[in-house]
Design a protein around this motif. Structure first.
Motif, PDB file in Angstrom:
ATOM      1  N   TRP A   1       0.862  -1.179   0.000  1.00 49.21           N
ATOM      2  CA  TRP A   1       0.000   0.000   0.000  1.00 49.21           C
ATOM      3  C   TRP A   1       0.897   1.227   0.000  1.00 49.21           C
ATOM      4  O   TRP A   1       2.019   1.194   0.485  1.00 49.21           O
ATOM      5  N   SER A   2       0.431   2.294  -0.603  1.00 49.08           N
ATOM      6  CA  SER A   2       1.234   3.518  -0.713  1.00 49.08           C
ATOM      7  C   SER A   2       0.611   4.603   0.137  1.00 49.08           C
ATOM      8  O   SER A   2      -0.572   4.912   0.010  1.00 49.08           O
ATOM      9  N   GLY A   3       1.380   5.136   1.024  1.00 42.55           N
ATOM     10  CA  GLY A   3       0.905   6.216   1.886  1.00 42.55           C
ATOM     11  C   GLY A   3       2.080   7.074   2.302  1.00 42.55           C
ATOM     12  O   GLY A   3       3.224   6.853   1.880  1.00 42.55           O
ATOM     13  N   TYR A   4       1.825   8.039   3.143  1.00 43.29           N
ATOM     14  CA  TYR A   4       2.852   8.973   3.571  1.00 43.29           C
ATOM     15  C   TYR A   4       2.814   9.104   5.089  1.00 43.29           C
ATOM     16  O   TYR A   4       1.775   8.926   5.723  1.00 43.29           O
ATOM     17  N   ASP A   5       3.955   9.437   5.689  1.00 43.40           N
ATOM     18  CA  ASP A   5       4.049   9.688   7.115  1.00 43.40           C
ATOM     19  C   ASP A   5       3.477   8.529   7.921  1.00 43.40           C
ATOM     20  O   ASP A   5       2.460   8.648   8.595  1.00 43.40           O
ATOM     21  N   ASP A   6       4.153   7.384   7.857  1.00 45.27           N
ATOM     22  CA  ASP A   6       3.685   6.210   8.586  1.00 45.27           C
ATOM     23  C   ASP A   6       3.541   6.481  10.081  1.00 45.27           C
ATOM     24  O   ASP A   6       2.659   5.930  10.744  1.00 45.27           O
ATOM     25  N   ASP A   7       4.432   7.310  10.634  1.00 45.56           N
ATOM     26  CA  ASP A   7       4.367   7.598  12.064  1.00 45.56           C
ATOM     27  C   ASP A   7       3.082   8.323  12.441  1.00 45.56           C
ATOM     28  O   ASP A   7       2.694   8.329  13.607  1.00 45.56           O
ATOM     29  N   GLY A   8       2.435   8.959  11.461  1.00 46.61           N
ATOM     30  CA  GLY A   8       1.195   9.672  11.734  1.00 46.61           C
ATOM     31  C   GLY A   8      -0.039   8.800  11.679  1.00 46.61           C
ATOM     32  O   GLY A   8      -1.134   9.261  12.028  1.00 46.61           O
ATOM     33  N   MET A   9       0.095   7.545  11.255  1.00 48.41           N
ATOM     34  CA  MET A   9      -1.047   6.648  11.211  1.00 48.41           C
ATOM     35  C   MET A   9      -1.432   6.222  12.625  1.00 48.41           C
ATOM     36  O   MET A   9      -0.572   5.853  13.426  1.00 48.41           O
ATOM     37  N   ARG A  10      -2.727   6.275  12.921  1.00 51.50           N
ATOM     38  CA  ARG A  10      -3.214   5.927  14.254  1.00 51.50           C
ATOM     39  C   ARG A  10      -4.357   4.931  14.154  1.00 51.50           C
ATOM     40  O   ARG A  10      -5.229   5.073  13.289  1.00 51.50           O
ATOM     41  N   GLU A  11      -4.364   3.951  15.058  1.00 53.31           N
ATOM     42  CA  GLU A  11      -5.502   3.041  15.129  1.00 53.31           C
ATOM     43  C   GLU A  11      -6.671   3.796  15.766  1.00 53.31           C
ATOM     44  O   GLU A  11      -6.557   4.312  16.882  1.00 53.31           O
ATOM     45  N   VAL A  12      -7.796   3.847  15.058  1.00 56.29           N
ATOM     46  CA  VAL A  12      -8.944   4.611  15.545  1.00 56.29           C
ATOM     47  C   VAL A  12     -10.156   3.735  15.821  1.00 56.29           C
ATOM     48  O   VAL A  12     -11.152   4.220  16.377  1.00 56.29           O
ATOM     49  N   ARG A  13     -10.065   2.459  15.447  1.00 53.76           N
ATOM     50  CA  ARG A  13     -11.202   1.577  15.681  1.00 53.76           C
ATOM     51  C   ARG A  13     -10.743   0.131  15.621  1.00 53.76           C
ATOM     52  O   ARG A  13      -9.911  -0.220  14.787  1.00 53.76           O
ATOM     53  N   ARG A  14     -11.264  -0.688  16.530  1.00 52.76           N
ATOM     54  CA  ARG A  14     -10.905  -2.098  16.553  1.00 52.76           C
ATOM     55  C   ARG A  14     -12.172  -2.941  16.662  1.00 52.76           C
ATOM     56  O   ARG A  14     -13.029  -2.687  17.510  1.00 52.76           O
ATOM     57  N   GLU A  15     -12.274  -3.933  15.809  1.00 51.41           N
ATOM     58  CA  GLU A  15     -13.322  -4.940  15.867  1.00 51.41           C
ATOM     59  C   GLU A  15     -12.644  -6.292  16.031  1.00 51.41           C
ATOM     60  O   GLU A  15     -11.419  -6.399  15.882  1.00 51.41           O
ATOM     61  N   PRO A  16     -13.394  -7.340  16.342  1.00 55.25           N
ATOM     62  CA  PRO A  16     -12.739  -8.641  16.557  1.00 55.25           C
ATOM     63  C   PRO A  16     -11.858  -9.087  15.399  1.00 55.25           C
ATOM     64  O   PRO A  16     -10.820  -9.721  15.615  1.00 55.25           O
ATOM     65  N   ASP A  17     -12.267  -8.785  14.167  1.00 57.05           N
ATOM     66  CA  ASP A  17     -11.512  -9.285  13.026  1.00 57.05           C
ATOM     67  C   ASP A  17     -10.944  -8.192  12.128  1.00 57.05           C
ATOM     68  O   ASP A  17     -10.387  -8.484  11.075  1.00 57.05           O
ATOM     69  N   ARG A  18     -11.066  -6.939  12.528  1.00 56.65           N
ATOM     70  CA  ARG A  18     -10.527  -5.849  11.710  1.00 56.65           C
ATOM     71  C   ARG A  18     -10.107  -4.673  12.581  1.00 56.65           C
ATOM     72  O   ARG A  18     -10.664  -4.455  13.654  1.00 56.65           O
ATOM     73  N   ALA A  19      -9.122  -3.908  12.085  1.00 56.18           N
ATOM     74  CA  ALA A  19      -8.683  -2.680  12.741  1.00 56.18           C
ATOM     75  C   ALA A  19      -8.560  -1.597  11.688  1.00 56.18           C
ATOM     76  O   ALA A  19      -8.129  -1.855  10.559  1.00 56.18           O
ATOM     77  N   LEU A  20      -8.946  -0.379  12.049  1.00 57.77           N
ATOM     78  CA  LEU A  20      -8.888   0.756  11.128  1.00 57.77           C
ATOM     79  C   LEU A  20      -7.817   1.737  11.577  1.00 57.77           C
ATOM     80  O   LEU A  20      -7.804   2.165  12.738  1.00 57.77           O
ATOM     81  N   TYR A  21      -6.935   2.095  10.651  1.00 60.47           N
ATOM     82  CA  TYR A  21      -5.895   3.097  10.888  1.00 60.47           C
ATOM     83  C   TYR A  21      -6.145   4.282   9.956  1.00 60.47           C
ATOM     84  O   TYR A  21      -6.515   4.094   8.786  1.00 60.47           O
ATOM     85  N   THR A  22      -5.941   5.482  10.463  1.00 60.82           N
ATOM     86  CA  THR A  22      -6.116   6.669   9.629  1.00 60.82           C
ATOM     87  C   THR A  22      -4.987   7.664   9.865  1.00 60.82           C
ATOM     88  O   THR A  22      -4.302   7.630  10.888  1.00 60.82           O
ATOM     89  N   TYR A  23      -4.811   8.526   8.892  1.00 61.77           N
ATOM     90  CA  TYR A  23      -3.923   9.690   9.025  1.00 61.77           C
ATOM     91  C   TYR A  23      -4.741  10.934   8.723  1.00 61.77           C
ATOM     92  O   TYR A  23      -5.404  11.008   7.684  1.00 61.77           O
ATOM     93  N   GLU A  24      -4.734  11.907   9.643  1.00 62.13           N
ATOM     94  CA  GLU A  24      -5.501  13.131   9.482  1.00 62.13           C
ATOM     95  C   GLU A  24      -4.582  14.337   9.387  1.00 62.13           C
ATOM     96  O   GLU A  24      -3.531  14.395  10.030  1.00 62.13           O
ATOM     97  N   SER A  25      -5.010  15.312   8.609  1.00 60.58           N
ATOM     98  CA  SER A  25      -4.310  16.586   8.520  1.00 60.58           C
ATOM     99  C   SER A  25      -5.310  17.646   8.089  1.00 60.58           C
ATOM    100  O   SER A  25      -6.110  17.411   7.177  1.00 60.58           O
TER     101      SER A  25
END
Length: 280
Positions: free
Chosen positions: A93-117
């Motif tokens: 996957w292609s993205g920028y500023d990996d250190d800025g990615m944060r886990e914002v939601r967790r389910e039993p079988d999935r997790a969501l990470y986002t970067y905001e600016s």
């Protein structure tokens, strides 16, 4: 790339006490599904899936998805954080500023990470805890964490200077609005792939195809139909693209086989690439 704090200043009358810094507002948390059915109009590798619903982009969303069971190149991991890092290291996957990615939601079988600016979500990744084909690093149960869908905004939507730090030169319209890198972009080689100093202008992308124009063509005479010329008058029939890069303006020959870069009086002639350049 973390959003800065805005300071409120007063300039008239009695000096006021400094106002408290105001944090950049964050976007509303995404409450939708973390998996959606594939879009039948897209190839899976071009379908941002659920992650595409999380980002808030002005330009078309870029991204892709992976079907279960996981079977593509690379390894899977025992935690969502490790799976995210592995997928990035493997170029999945292609993205920028990996250190800025944060886990914002967790389910039993999935997790969501986002970067905001700037109050917007510019990139999102959904990591799946699911089935994996043998030989990809899962344990005896064949279950592990892996990136299922990812999405990001065009690089021109990020902070000033980020595109350039990744080697992409941002073009604008006459009013100074940034043009998507999927429409027009250029880059100058540092010698890692193409000859040092080779500059290439790219027009278009995806199903419509991509055209490329070369500056400094001496190293690649077989890849163009004619040589680069550093100083020529702008032809009367040149078509103004409306695109700008700093003080540079861009015109094309009517048949699009030449690009003219410079000012209205004198320009450089960049010939169309006729044989695709590539790394050795």
């Amino acid at each position: 790339m973390l959003a800065g704090l805005a300071l409120v200043l007063t300039a008239c009358g009695t000096p006021a006490s400094p106002a408290a810094p105001t944090a950049t507002p964050t976007s509303r948390p995404y409450a939708g599904p973390l998996w959606v059915a594939p879009d039948p109009a897209l190839h899976l590798e071009d379908d941002p899936g659920a992650a595409g619903r999380v980002v808030t982009c002005d330009q078309p969303v870029l991204g892709g998805s992976v079907a279960e069971p996981f079977s593509i190149g690379g390894e899977v991991r025992e935690s969502p954080d490790a799976a995210l890092r592995e997928a990035r290291d493997e170029g999945q996957w292609s993205g920028y500023d990996d250190d800025g990615m944060r886990e914002v939601r967790r389910e039993p079988d999935r997790a969501l990470y986002t970067y905001e600016s700037g109050g917007r979500v510019l990139q999102a990744v959904v990591v799946r805890h699911g089935r994996v084909l043998p030989g990809r690093g899962a344990g005896a149960d064949g279950i592990a964490w892996w990136v299922e869908s990812s999405a990001r905004c065009d690089v021109v939507e990020y902070r000033d200077g980020l595109a350039e730090s990744y080697g992409s030169e941002v073009w604008t319209d006459a009013a100074g609005h940034r043009i998507s890198s999927q429409v027009v972009t250029s880059s100058t080689s540092d010698g890692d792939c193409l000859a040092d100093g080779t500059r290439v202008l790219y027009l278009g992308n995806g199903d419509e195809g991509r055209r490329a124009y070369l500056r400094n063509t001496a190293d690649y005479p077989k890849n163009v139909g004619e040589p680069f010329q550093a100083d020529v008058p702008l032809p009367a029939d040149a078509v103004d693209s409306g695109y700008r890069h700093g003080e540079e303006r861009l015109w094309f020959a009517p048949d699009r086989r030449r690009a003219y870069v410079g000012g209205p009086d004198r320009v450089e002639l960049w010939p169309l690439e006729t044989e695709v350049l590539g790394c050795a």
